[in-house]
Scaffold this motif. Structure first.
Motif: not given
Length: 171
Positions: A40-42, A102-108, A113-116, A143-146
């Motif tokens: 999120a910071l990066l 999106s990184m600090p959020m949940t769900g969809r 954000g991971c997909l993006a 991102f795939y792992r997350l």
């Protein structure tokens, strides 16, 4: 070749970027909450940096043409991209800011954000040294792992375990 990319400053930044990418992908496996916060910071910083840079010095993005892997990227950067640099980079920056949010959020939202982040990382791989290759490959893997991580709580809310919840409900 651009002087920046042949200088020791570039190679120091390149090495540090790849070191950070390795640390981030490791965190994605071992400490996903830390990885989410760091990403999120990066990406927040990257989005801000791209906005400031493209509004003040949009021509610097043409330098990436010297480092691309595929000739079609060079053609695009030196051709059509020159006329649409500002809106194109602003769109990229908006995507980076979306990933950051999106990184600090949940769900969809988290999964989107991971997909993006995954797609962004793969999309800029052909920039070669201009994208600090192989750093973006490491980030894509992260991102795939997350995306497989539950991502079931907001980063600013501490996750409570069941034992604590039962204790709190009893009181």
């Amino acid at each position: 070749m651009n002087t920046l990319f042949s200088s020791s400053t570039f190679w120091i930044a390149y090495t540090l970027t790849n070191l950070v990418a390795v640390l981030l992908v490791t965190a994605c496996y071992r400490r996903p909450v830390l990885a989410r916060f760091s990403l999120a910071l990066l990406f927040g910083w990257a989005g801000w940096f791209n906005i400031i840079t493209v509004l003040e010095t949009p021509w610097v993005y043409a330098d990436f043409a010297d480092y691309v892997v595929f000739p079609v990227y060079r053609w695009f950067i030196l051709g059509p991209f020159e006329k649409i640099t500002v809106p194109f980079i602003l769109t990229i920056a908006a995507g980076q800011l979306f990933i950051a949010i999106s990184m600090p959020m949940t769900g969809r939202l988290f999964r989107a954000g991971c997909l993006a982040g995954f797609l962004f990382s793969l999309a800029i791989l052909p920039l070669g040294l201009g994208s600090a290759f192989p750093a973006m490959l490491f980030l894509a893997l992260g991102f795939y792992r997350l995306s497989e991580h539950p991502g079931d709580h907001l980063l600013w809310k501490r996750k409570t375990n069941r034992r604590n919840q039962k204790h709190l409900q009893a009181n």
